[in-house]
Design a protein around this motif. Structure first.
Motif, PDB file in Angstrom:
ATOM      1  N   ILE A  82       0.816  -1.064   0.007  1.00 28.09           N
ATOM      2  CA  ILE A  82       0.269  -0.055  -0.005  1.00 28.09           C
ATOM      3  C   ILE A  82       0.851   1.112   0.190  1.00 28.09           C
ATOM      4  O   ILE A  82       0.705   2.273  -0.741  1.00 28.09           O
ATOM      5  CB  ILE A  82      -1.032  -0.017   1.096  1.00 28.09           C
ATOM      6  CG1 ILE A  82      -1.903  -1.121   1.113  1.00 28.09           C
ATOM      7  CG2 ILE A  82      -1.612   1.410   1.381  1.00 28.09           C
ATOM      8  CD1 ILE A  82      -2.800  -1.338   2.207  1.00 28.09           C
ATOM      9  N   LYS A  83       1.928   1.190   0.943  1.00 29.09           N
ATOM     10  CA  LYS A  83       2.571   2.533   1.007  1.00 29.09           C
ATOM     11  C   LYS A  83       3.473   2.751  -0.291  1.00 29.09           C
ATOM     12  O   LYS A  83       3.480   3.769  -0.627  1.00 29.09           O
ATOM     13  CB  LYS A  83       3.657   2.305   2.121  1.00 29.09           C
ATOM     14  CG  LYS A  83       2.934   2.433   3.513  1.00 29.09           C
ATOM     15  CD  LYS A  83       3.781   1.991   4.764  1.00 29.09           C
ATOM     16  CE  LYS A  83       3.089   2.292   5.989  1.00 29.09           C
ATOM     17  NZ  LYS A  83       4.006   1.815   7.074  1.00 29.09           N
ATOM     18  N   LEU A  86       0.942   4.137  -2.803  1.00 34.29           N
ATOM     19  CA  LEU A  86       0.042   5.247  -2.055  1.00 34.29           C
ATOM     20  C   LEU A  86      -0.393   6.445  -2.934  1.00 34.29           C
ATOM     21  O   LEU A  86      -1.449   6.796  -2.696  1.00 34.29           O
ATOM     22  CB  LEU A  86       0.549   5.737  -0.587  1.00 34.29           C
ATOM     23  CG  LEU A  86      -0.436   6.410   0.238  1.00 34.29           C
ATOM     24  CD1 LEU A  86      -1.590   5.511   0.390  1.00 34.29           C
ATOM     25  CD2 LEU A  86       0.309   6.733   1.407  1.00 34.29           C
ATOM     26  N   ALA A  90      -4.821   6.623  -3.380  1.00 34.06           N
ATOM     27  CA  ALA A  90      -5.323   7.309  -2.465  1.00 34.06           C
ATOM     28  C   ALA A  90      -6.969   7.461  -2.572  1.00 34.06           C
ATOM     29  O   ALA A  90      -7.872   7.483  -1.414  1.00 34.06           O
ATOM     30  CB  ALA A  90      -4.712   8.729  -2.145  1.00 34.06           C
ATOM     31  N   ASN A  91      -7.360   7.563  -4.025  1.00 37.16           N
ATOM     32  CA  ASN A  91      -8.689   7.986  -4.071  1.00 37.16           C
ATOM     33  C   ASN A  91      -9.478   6.450  -4.824  1.00 37.16           C
ATOM     34  O   ASN A  91     -10.482   6.561  -5.311  1.00 37.16           O
ATOM     35  CB  ASN A  91      -8.906   8.871  -5.078  1.00 37.16           C
ATOM     36  CG  ASN A  91      -8.501  10.247  -4.518  1.00 37.16           C
ATOM     37  OD1 ASN A  91      -8.648  10.619  -3.272  1.00 37.16           O
ATOM     38  ND2 ASN A  91      -7.694  11.119  -4.933  1.00 37.16           N
ATOM     39  N   ILE A  94     -10.561   0.179  -2.784  1.00 40.78           N
ATOM     40  CA  ILE A  94      -9.676  -0.891  -2.695  1.00 40.78           C
ATOM     41  C   ILE A  94     -10.482  -2.215  -2.240  1.00 40.78           C
ATOM     42  O   ILE A  94     -11.221  -2.271  -1.339  1.00 40.78           O
ATOM     43  CB  ILE A  94      -8.973  -0.380  -1.222  1.00 40.78           C
ATOM     44  CG1 ILE A  94      -8.101   0.931  -1.483  1.00 40.78           C
ATOM     45  CG2 ILE A  94      -7.890  -1.402  -0.845  1.00 40.78           C
ATOM     46  CD1 ILE A  94      -7.277   1.055  -2.689  1.00 40.78           C
ATOM     47  N   LEU A 111      -5.210   3.976   4.669  1.00 38.96           N
ATOM     48  CA  LEU A 111      -6.248   4.444   3.766  1.00 38.96           C
ATOM     49  C   LEU A 111      -7.618   4.846   4.383  1.00 38.96           C
ATOM     50  O   LEU A 111      -7.911   4.144   5.328  1.00 38.96           O
ATOM     51  CB  LEU A 111      -6.468   3.341   2.631  1.00 38.96           C
ATOM     52  CG  LEU A 111      -5.024   2.938   1.668  1.00 38.96           C
ATOM     53  CD1 LEU A 111      -5.500   1.732   1.025  1.00 38.96           C
ATOM     54  CD2 LEU A 111      -4.754   4.137   0.833  1.00 38.96           C
ATOM     55  N   SER A 112      -8.592   5.343   3.647  1.00 40.06           N
ATOM     56  CA  SER A 112     -10.078   5.659   4.115  1.00 40.06           C
ATOM     57  C   SER A 112     -10.822   4.288   4.187  1.00 40.06           C
ATOM     58  O   SER A 112     -10.748   3.709   3.305  1.00 40.06           O
ATOM     59  CB  SER A 112     -10.531   6.572   3.253  1.00 40.06           C
ATOM     60  OG  SER A 112     -12.151   6.463   3.477  1.00 40.06           O
TER      61      SER A 112
END
Length: 334
Positions: A82-83, A86, A90-91, A94, A111-112
């Motif tokens: 993920i990192k 990233l 981000a948007n 997932i 993440l959100s």
């Protein structure tokens, strides 16, 4: 719609390949070895749907912003994956495919949570050679929002993935994921012995250990007040009925089930990792039973021993014999 599949192993490569075969705009992210093999020879898939040789865009990290990012790494590699990507995801929506119940929380630390969709893969595949996947058996793909009620995002993902596998949307994904741990919990045995599932579970004594894993795990989950929910391809009653039988009787039934699971040798995720020189996900499968037992002042002697043995194989690169496995677990289950 732009789709990224991150992880080019058994599940990731299979999913990316099938999406590509349906003319989807898909990009596969993998380790250098897999990327080079796929660039040079294409992605090769064989198994229950026949043989495919596909050209697919691939690299070691993303270079664009996908609408959907499907993460198919091992749980222990998820945070890093993920990192590394990233800035591009981000948007994105997932989709989490990892075994166990920890991956969603790992992703949500970065993440959100609103855009994280949890999923359970019930089909099986094998990846022992970079860029080559064997699709062993069919199964459904279960999805559900990880932290909120199912929304339009789940419906969109269901339509997309429904082109390649039967997809079931559920509001009870967490309870189903706990039951999936039981489905995966016997993967530790091929990992310990270095044998296919068919070879392992042809033995009544080895199959008895599998029933012991389930019986111990069910006591721990029940003692931790965790609910289980049936999976489309694995009803809860299959587990509860087997563990209610005497171990030797249940082991015979289990052995018959495993013998007919796949025409091709089936190795399970833990042995596949070991054969590729990687750490396995045993800490998130059998290790989940061990962690729950510790948290709730319960006992997990059998699963603790099996986790220890898998780690010993990872460290020493030497598999145990069937006799050694039987002797090491003697007296730890009934």
């Amino acid at each position: 719609m732009k789709i990224a599949v991150i992880g080019a192993g058994a599940i990731g490569a299979l999913v990316a390949g099938y999406l590509k075969s349906k003319n989807k705009n898909v990009f596969l992210v993998g380790h250098k070895e897999a990327v080079e093999a796929i660039r040079n020879k294409g992605l090769k898939i064989c198994g229950v749907r026949g043989e495919f040789d596909l050209k697919i865009d691939t690299d070691t990290r993303l270079n664009f912003c996908p609408d959907i990012a499907i993460f198919a790494t091992k749980t222990q590699d998820l945070s890093c994956a993920i990192k590394e990507n990233l800035e591009f995801i981000a948007n994105s929506v997932i989709v989490i495919t990892q075994n166990g119940v920890q991956a969603e929380d790992i992703a949500a630390r970065i993440l959100s949570g609103e855009k994280i969709i949890s999923s359970i893969v019930m089909f099986g595949s094998t990846n022992l050679e970079a860029g080559t996947v064997v699709h062993n058996f069919e199964g459904s793909w279960i999805i559900g929002s990880a932290f909120i009620k199912n929304s339009e995002l789940v419906s969109k993902v269901k339509v997309l993935l429904g082109d390649i596998f039967p997809v079931v949307a559920t509001d009870d994904i967490k309870a189903m994921k706990y039951l999936k741990i039981f489905v995966n919990a016997n993967n530790c045995i091929p990992g310990i012995l270095g044998l296919s599932m068919q070879e392992c579970f042809a033995s009544p004594e080895i199959s008895s250990i599998s029933i012991g894993i389930w019986k111990e795990g069910h006591k721990i989950v029940s003692g931790s007040r965790i609910n289980l929910a049936s999976l489309p391809d694995f009803p809860l009653e299959r587990l509860t009925k087997l563990i209610s039988l005497p171990t030797t009787e249940a082991a015979k039934i289990f052995s018959g089930i495993m013998a007919n699971l796949s025409k091709e040798p089936l190795y399970g995720s833990i042995l596949q990792s070991i054969k590729r020189g990687k750490l396995s996900e045993v800490d998130y499968i059998n290790g989940e039973f061990v962690a729950l037992a510790k948290t709730n002042s319960l006992r997990a002697p059998l699963n603790s021993k099996l986790v220890e043995m898998v780690h010993q194989v990872e460290k020493t690169k030497r598999f145990f014999t069937k006799e050694e496995l039987i002797n090491n677990t003697k007296g730890l289950f009934s």
